[in-house]
Design an enzyme around this catalytic site. Structure first.
Site, mmCIF file in Angstrom:
data_model
loop_
_atom_site.group_PDB
_atom_site.id
_atom_site.type_symbol
_atom_site.label_atom_id
_atom_site.label_comp_id
_atom_site.label_asym_id
_atom_site.label_seq_id
_atom_site.Cartn_x
_atom_site.Cartn_y
_atom_site.Cartn_z
ATOM 1 N N LYS A 106 0.854 -1.181 0.000
ATOM 2 C CA LYS A 106 0.000 0.000 0.000
ATOM 3 C C LYS A 106 0.897 1.241 0.000
ATOM 4 O O LYS A 106 1.864 1.303 0.764
ATOM 5 C CB LYS A 106 -0.869 -0.036 1.261
ATOM 6 C CG LYS A 106 -1.930 1.039 1.342
ATOM 7 C CD LYS A 106 -2.745 0.819 2.624
ATOM 8 C CE LYS A 106 -3.780 1.901 2.818
ATOM 9 N NZ LYS A 106 -4.501 1.745 4.093
ATOM 10 N N HIS A 108 -0.125 4.443 0.498
ATOM 11 C CA HIS A 108 -0.661 5.587 1.235
ATOM 12 C C HIS A 108 -1.007 5.136 2.656
ATOM 13 O O HIS A 108 -0.900 3.953 2.979
ATOM 14 C CB HIS A 108 -1.900 6.140 0.531
ATOM 15 C CG HIS A 108 -3.008 5.149 0.401
ATOM 16 N ND1 HIS A 108 -3.013 4.163 -0.568
ATOM 17 C CD2 HIS A 108 -4.137 4.967 1.130
ATOM 18 C CE1 HIS A 108 -4.104 3.428 -0.443
ATOM 19 N NE2 HIS A 108 -4.795 3.881 0.578
#
Length: 224
Positions: A106, A108
């Site tokens: 991921k 963010h």
């Protein structure tokens, strides 16, 4: 093995049969073998059965005597199993942190591939079964990369069967290969011997006893 541990193993087999997670018949395994039984932990999919399953995982881990600091669940099945086991351990007085991985990083928020507690200390990897050992190898790599130490692998059922193709069977099972490769114990709630004992002690139940010979033949052909 203590009588209490043996009873726990038999209780787990019975629980799995009743929940229809452990089924008998003819099933093609990932290795392409025709197996007389099939175990699918993904079918522990309601609160009551998952809670009971976690109790078996937690008690088996405590009974093993393995020193550990936290749990790790490989995506995807291991995520539920590790988190539920952490809850069960807390109920037994052992509050333990846990983490799991994403399949894709991921970019963010918290980012990365690891979710939950920071990987540190002695880490127990929790999964349902070991087939090819791929998820364990990936887990060990992530744990070591974080500077932590894989302490053990805890699974629900050890099929105790030799890996490889029929014309080139290994002397070892996938579980034994993983244990040897990483020099860590692989702990199972129950194994094929426990399954056979269960069938042997339920001969009065025709729906179960009819599968005993097929399981015995499969164990003779592929068993370690």
């Amino acid at each position: 093995m203590s009588e209490q541990q043996s009873d726990l193993r038999q209780q787990f087999i019975g629980f799995s049969v009743e929940a229809e997670v452990l089924k008998f018949g003819q099933f093609t395994t990932k290795a392409g073998r025709l197996s007389p039984y099939f175990f699918n932990a993904g079918l522990f999919h309601d609160g009551a059965t998952l809670g009971k399953l976690a109790q078996f995982y937690a008690q088996t881990l405590l009974d093993s005597g393995v020193a550990f600091d936290m749990l790790f669940g490989p995506a995807y099945k291991g995520i539920t199993l590790a988190s539920a086991t952490a809850v069960a351990l807390a109920a037994k007085g052992r509050d333990t942190s846990f983490a799991y991985n994403r399949k894709e990083a991921k970019d963010h928020g918290e980012g990365g591939t690891i979710v939950g507690a920071k990987l540190q200390g002695k880490v127990v990897i929790i999964d349902d079964v070991i087939s090819a050992g791929t998820s364990v190898r990936e887990s060990v790599t992530m744990i070591r990369a974080a500077g932590a130490e894989p302490a053990a692998v805890l699974i629900a059922l050890d099929r105790m069967e030799r890996s490889g193709k029929d014309d080139a069977l290994s002397e070892l099972s996938a579980v034994q290969e993983v244990s040897r490769e990483f020099n860590i114990p692989v702990i199972s709630i129950a194994n094929l011997d426990d399954l056979f004992t269960y069938l042997d002690t339920h001969t009065q139940d025709a729906s179960l006893s009819q599968h005993k010979d097929a399981v015995a033949a499969y164990r003779t052909r592929y068993g370690t």
